[in-house]
Design a protein around this motif. Structure first.
Motif, PDB file in Angstrom:
ATOM      1  N   ASP A  34       0.853  -1.182   0.000  1.00  0.00           N
ATOM      2  CA  ASP A  34       0.000   0.000   0.000  1.00  0.00           C
ATOM      3  C   ASP A  34       0.895   1.241   0.000  1.00  0.00           C
ATOM      4  O   ASP A  34       1.584   1.518   0.992  1.00  0.00           O
ATOM      5  CB  ASP A  34      -0.909  -0.009   1.224  1.00  0.00           C
ATOM      6  CG  ASP A  34      -1.886   1.159   1.231  1.00  0.00           C
ATOM      7  OD1 ASP A  34      -1.822   1.990   0.295  1.00  0.00           O
ATOM      8  OD2 ASP A  34      -2.713   1.232   2.154  1.00  0.00           O
ATOM      9  N   TRP A  35       0.873   1.974  -1.108  1.00  0.00           N
ATOM     10  CA  TRP A  35       1.696   3.174  -1.246  1.00  0.00           C
ATOM     11  C   TRP A  35       0.956   4.431  -0.777  1.00  0.00           C
ATOM     12  O   TRP A  35       1.456   5.533  -0.969  1.00  0.00           O
ATOM     13  CB  TRP A  35       2.096   3.368  -2.706  1.00  0.00           C
ATOM     14  CG  TRP A  35       2.759   2.183  -3.335  1.00  0.00           C
ATOM     15  CD1 TRP A  35       2.155   1.146  -3.977  1.00  0.00           C
ATOM     16  CD2 TRP A  35       4.161   1.919  -3.376  1.00  0.00           C
ATOM     17  NE1 TRP A  35       3.091   0.244  -4.426  1.00  0.00           N
ATOM     18  CE2 TRP A  35       4.335   0.688  -4.076  1.00  0.00           C
ATOM     19  CE3 TRP A  35       5.295   2.589  -2.903  1.00  0.00           C
ATOM     20  CZ2 TRP A  35       5.587   0.120  -4.312  1.00  0.00           C
ATOM     21  CZ3 TRP A  35       6.542   2.025  -3.141  1.00  0.00           C
ATOM     22  CH2 TRP A  35       6.690   0.814  -3.828  1.00  0.00           C
ATOM     23  N   ASN A  36      -0.235   4.265  -0.253  1.00  0.00           N
ATOM     24  CA  ASN A  36      -1.137   5.366   0.117  1.00  0.00           C
ATOM     25  C   ASN A  36      -1.854   5.919  -1.110  1.00  0.00           C
ATOM     26  O   ASN A  36      -3.086   5.975  -1.130  1.00  0.00           O
ATOM     27  CB  ASN A  36      -0.396   6.504   0.841  1.00  0.00           C
ATOM     28  CG  ASN A  36      -0.223   6.212   2.315  1.00  0.00           C
ATOM     29  OD1 ASN A  36      -0.987   5.441   2.893  1.00  0.00           O
ATOM     30  ND2 ASN A  36       0.781   6.825   2.931  1.00  0.00           N
ATOM     31  N   ILE A  37      -1.126   6.340  -2.123  1.00  0.00           N
ATOM     32  CA  ILE A  37      -1.793   6.875  -3.307  1.00  0.00           C
ATOM     33  C   ILE A  37      -2.417   5.762  -4.138  1.00  0.00           C
ATOM     34  O   ILE A  37      -3.365   5.993  -4.887  1.00  0.00           O
ATOM     35  CB  ILE A  37      -0.825   7.703  -4.173  1.00  0.00           C
ATOM     36  CG1 ILE A  37       0.370   6.841  -4.608  1.00  0.00           C
ATOM     37  CG2 ILE A  37      -0.366   8.944  -3.438  1.00  0.00           C
ATOM     38  CD1 ILE A  37       1.275   7.556  -5.593  1.00  0.00           C
ATOM     39  N   LEU A  38      -1.891   4.535  -4.016  1.00  0.00           N
ATOM     40  CA  LEU A  38      -2.470   3.369  -4.661  1.00  0.00           C
ATOM     41  C   LEU A  38      -1.891   2.119  -4.018  1.00  0.00           C
ATOM     42  O   LEU A  38      -0.937   2.178  -3.246  1.00  0.00           O
ATOM     43  CB  LEU A  38      -2.232   3.368  -6.178  1.00  0.00           C
ATOM     44  CG  LEU A  38      -0.797   3.460  -6.710  1.00  0.00           C
ATOM     45  CD1 LEU A  38      -0.072   2.127  -6.680  1.00  0.00           C
ATOM     46  CD2 LEU A  38      -0.814   3.967  -8.155  1.00  0.00           C
ATOM     47  N   SER A  39      -2.508   0.978  -4.343  1.00  0.00           N
ATOM     48  CA  SER A  39      -2.037  -0.321  -3.830  1.00  0.00           C
ATOM     49  C   SER A  39      -1.585  -1.173  -5.005  1.00  0.00           C
ATOM     50  O   SER A  39      -2.275  -1.255  -6.029  1.00  0.00           O
ATOM     51  CB  SER A  39      -3.154  -1.035  -3.059  1.00  0.00           C
ATOM     52  OG  SER A  39      -3.537  -0.303  -1.914  1.00  0.00           O
ATOM     53  N   THR A  40      -0.427  -1.807  -4.849  1.00  0.00           N
ATOM     54  CA  THR A  40       0.137  -2.661  -5.891  1.00  0.00           C
ATOM     55  C   THR A  40       0.207  -4.092  -5.380  1.00  0.00           C
ATOM     56  O   THR A  40       0.594  -4.333  -4.231  1.00  0.00           O
ATOM     57  CB  THR A  40       1.547  -2.194  -6.282  1.00  0.00           C
ATOM     58  OG1 THR A  40       1.478  -0.856  -6.781  1.00  0.00           O
ATOM     59  CG2 THR A  40       2.147  -3.097  -7.352  1.00  0.00           C
ATOM     60  N   SER A  41      -0.163  -5.030  -6.225  1.00  0.00           N
ATOM     61  CA  SER A  41      -0.067  -6.435  -5.850  1.00  0.00           C
ATOM     62  C   SER A  41       0.453  -7.259  -7.026  1.00  0.00           C
ATOM     63  O   SER A  41       0.231  -6.915  -8.189  1.00  0.00           O
ATOM     64  CB  SER A  41      -1.420  -6.992  -5.392  1.00  0.00           C
ATOM     65  OG  SER A  41      -2.345  -7.003  -6.459  1.00  0.00           O
ATOM     66  N   VAL A  42       1.147  -8.335  -6.699  1.00  0.00           N
ATOM     67  CA  VAL A  42       1.620  -9.300  -7.689  1.00  0.00           C
ATOM     68  C   VAL A  42       1.104 -10.670  -7.259  1.00  0.00           C
ATOM     69  O   VAL A  42       1.358 -11.108  -6.130  1.00  0.00           O
ATOM     70  CB  VAL A  42       3.153  -9.314  -7.785  1.00  0.00           C
ATOM     71  CG1 VAL A  42       3.604 -10.378  -8.789  1.00  0.00           C
ATOM     72  CG2 VAL A  42       3.686  -7.954  -8.198  1.00  0.00           C
ATOM     73  N   ASP A  43       0.364 -11.329  -8.140  1.00  0.00           N
ATOM     74  CA  ASP A  43      -0.196 -12.647  -7.867  1.00  0.00           C
ATOM     75  C   ASP A  43       0.400 -13.656  -8.844  1.00  0.00           C
ATOM     76  O   ASP A  43       0.412 -13.411 -10.059  1.00  0.00           O
ATOM     77  CB  ASP A  43      -1.713 -12.640  -8.015  1.00  0.00           C
ATOM     78  CG  ASP A  43      -2.375 -11.675  -7.054  1.00  0.00           C
ATOM     79  OD1 ASP A  43      -2.680 -12.086  -5.921  1.00  0.00           O
ATOM     80  OD2 ASP A  43      -2.578 -10.512  -7.437  1.00  0.00           O
ATOM     81  N   ALA A  44       0.879 -14.770  -8.315  1.00  0.00           N
ATOM     82  CA  ALA A  44       1.419 -15.846  -9.145  1.00  0.00           C
ATOM     83  C   ALA A  44       0.614 -17.116  -8.890  1.00  0.00           C
ATOM     84  O   ALA A  44       0.365 -17.475  -7.732  1.00  0.00           O
ATOM     85  CB  ALA A  44       2.892 -16.083  -8.831  1.00  0.00           C
ATOM     86  N   ASP A  45       0.158 -17.767  -9.953  1.00  0.00           N
ATOM     87  CA  ASP A  45      -0.665 -18.972  -9.848  1.00  0.00           C
ATOM     88  C   ASP A  45      -0.054 -20.091 -10.698  1.00  0.00           C
ATOM     89  O   ASP A  45       0.276 -19.862 -11.873  1.00  0.00           O
ATOM     90  CB  ASP A  45      -2.090 -18.704 -10.334  1.00  0.00           C
ATOM     91  CG  ASP A  45      -2.757 -17.575  -9.573  1.00  0.00           C
ATOM     92  OD1 ASP A  45      -2.701 -17.597  -8.335  1.00  0.00           O
ATOM     93  OD2 ASP A  45      -3.316 -16.673 -10.216  1.00  0.00           O
ATOM     94  N   TYR A  46       0.058 -21.258 -10.099  1.00  0.00           N
ATOM     95  CA  TYR A  46       0.450 -22.454 -10.826  1.00  0.00           C
ATOM     96  C   TYR A  46      -0.765 -23.368 -10.881  1.00  0.00           C
ATOM     97  O   TYR A  46      -1.218 -23.866  -9.851  1.00  0.00           O
ATOM     98  CB  TYR A  46       1.622 -23.156 -10.138  1.00  0.00           C
ATOM     99  CG  TYR A  46       1.937 -24.518 -10.718  1.00  0.00           C
ATOM    100  CD1 TYR A  46       2.181 -24.684 -12.081  1.00  0.00           C
ATOM    101  CD2 TYR A  46       2.000 -25.635  -9.890  1.00  0.00           C
ATOM    102  CE1 TYR A  46       2.472 -25.942 -12.607  1.00  0.00           C
ATOM    103  CE2 TYR A  46       2.291 -26.897 -10.405  1.00  0.00           C
ATOM    104  CZ  TYR A  46       2.530 -27.037 -11.770  1.00  0.00           C
ATOM    105  OH  TYR A  46       2.797 -28.278 -12.289  1.00  0.00           O
ATOM    106  N   ALA A  47      -1.339 -23.533 -12.063  1.00  0.00           N
ATOM    107  CA  ALA A  47      -2.546 -24.338 -12.251  1.00  0.00           C
ATOM    108  C   ALA A  47      -2.166 -25.644 -12.940  1.00  0.00           C
ATOM    109  O   ALA A  47      -1.461 -25.625 -13.965  1.00  0.00           O
ATOM    110  CB  ALA A  47      -3.568 -23.578 -13.084  1.00  0.00           C
ATOM    111  N   PHE A  48      -2.642 -26.770 -12.407  1.00  0.00           N
ATOM    112  CA  PHE A  48      -2.244 -28.052 -12.984  1.00  0.00           C
ATOM    113  C   PHE A  48      -3.377 -29.067 -12.854  1.00  0.00           C
ATOM    114  O   PHE A  48      -4.273 -28.942 -12.024  1.00  0.00           O
ATOM    115  CB  PHE A  48      -0.980 -28.585 -12.314  1.00  0.00           C
ATOM    116  CG  PHE A  48      -1.086 -28.778 -10.823  1.00  0.00           C
ATOM    117  CD1 PHE A  48      -1.355 -30.030 -10.281  1.00  0.00           C
ATOM    118  CD2 PHE A  48      -0.919 -27.714  -9.951  1.00  0.00           C
ATOM    119  CE1 PHE A  48      -1.445 -30.220  -8.913  1.00  0.00           C
ATOM    120  CE2 PHE A  48      -1.005 -27.889  -8.568  1.00  0.00           C
ATOM    121  CZ  PHE A  48      -1.276 -29.147  -8.056  1.00  0.00           C
ATOM    122  N   GLY A  49      -3.337 -30.053 -13.702  1.00  0.00           N
ATOM    123  CA  GLY A  49      -4.342 -31.114 -13.774  1.00  0.00           C
ATOM    124  C   GLY A  49      -4.087 -31.905 -15.032  1.00  0.00           C
ATOM    125  O   GLY A  49      -3.027 -32.515 -15.186  1.00  0.00           O
TER     126      GLY A  49
END
Length: 284
Positions: free
Chosen positions: A134-149
């Motif tokens: 949370d930078w106050n002026i905006l929020s930054t996020s990084v999401d990593a997903d490993y999907a398998f089947g």
């Protein structure tokens, strides 16, 4: 299905996430129930050639330490029958490195019927990790997903958002918020191979039911689509605009999303897409 609705995969739902910025409530054990309507199922901004509106129900139990358990059920509205179209069971842990720096890990097991029309049905398991600041002026996020089947895919989503309070209404216990967000999604597309196989199987079954005896010379010509996407590429750019009405124990939200596929995506999947959803969350 709802990544993001979203998504959607729903790992942790919490009305308290929409609390006023000056909230100092102590974390407690909570149960959150959710009901969502979506105009079309999407998988990281991608959709099928068939529109798939749906309803979703979810229950998430969160513990004070950050651990949570979640269960979801989906019903595609344009498919006949009363059976559910998909189900998710999830567990994870959300934690705070500092007041502004957060993270989370989770695992989701998804269940789909045979020849499901959903893109994500190729990958019944998803392991996820996220970091946010949370930078106050905006929020930054990084999401990593490993999907398998039946297939294996990797997705990474970079998101920037800003939660804006629009002020109180109907007294000081209720207020509106808007949280515009821009996402950039990259990943692989092995799931398309499985989707095409299942789509061909459904088409053959429909043809068999509708035309059990095909006159000679009128056999249906089958189109073969080749998907060669083992590389990691940019997939889509997404603009999200959710508007919510918040009370102490519940949230009503309407959201609009526009997804623009990257030029590296197959020509058949480059059409911009838009989605609309309405959600209701209640926390005990």
């Amino acid at each position: 299905m709802i990544k993001y609705i979203y998504v959607i995969v729903i790992c942790s739902l919490s009305v308290s996430a929409y609390a006023a910025p000056d909230s100092t409530e102590t974390k407690k054990q909570t149960l959150t129930l959710a009901a969502i309507y979506g105009s079309n199922a999407n998988y990281y901004g991608q959709t099928t050639d068939q529109r798939l509106p749906y309803v979703l129900s979810n229950a998430t139990f969160s513990f004070p330490a950050g651990f949570y358990l979640s269960a979801s059920a989906y019903k595609l509205l344009n498919l006949g029958g009363s059976e559910i179209s998909a189900a998710d069971l999830a567990a994870g842990f959300d934690f705070n490195f500092t007041r502004r720096f957060t993270g989370g890990i989770g695992y989701t097991r998804s269940l789909y019927p045979e020849n499901s029309p959903l893109l994500q049905a190729a990958n019944e398991n998803t392991v996820s990790g996220s970091l946010g600041y949370d930078w106050n002026i905006l929020s930054t996020s990084v999401d990593a997903d490993y999907a398998f089947g039946n297939q294996q895919d990797v997705f990474v989503t970079l998101s920037n958002s800003k939660l804006i309070s629009l002020g109180s209404v109907f007294g000081d216990k209720g207020y509106f918020t808007v949280e515009p967000a821009i996402d950039v999604v990259g990943g692989t597309q092995h799931y398309l191979e499985e989707y095409i196989i299942r789509k061909n199987n459904r088409d053959k079954l429909i043809d068999l039911i509708n035309s059990p005896f095909t006159p000679p010379g009128l056999e249906k010509q089958t189109e073969t689509t080749t998907v060669a996407k083992s590389s990691f590429d940019l997939l889509s750019y997404n603009l999200n605009l959710p508007i919510g009405y918040n009370r102490s124990n519940y949230l009503v939200e309407a959201g609009y999303q526009v997804s623009v596929p990257d030029k590296k995506v197959s020509d058949d999947w480059q059409k911009p897409r838009s989605f609309f959803n309405v959600s209701f969350y209640y926390q005990f």
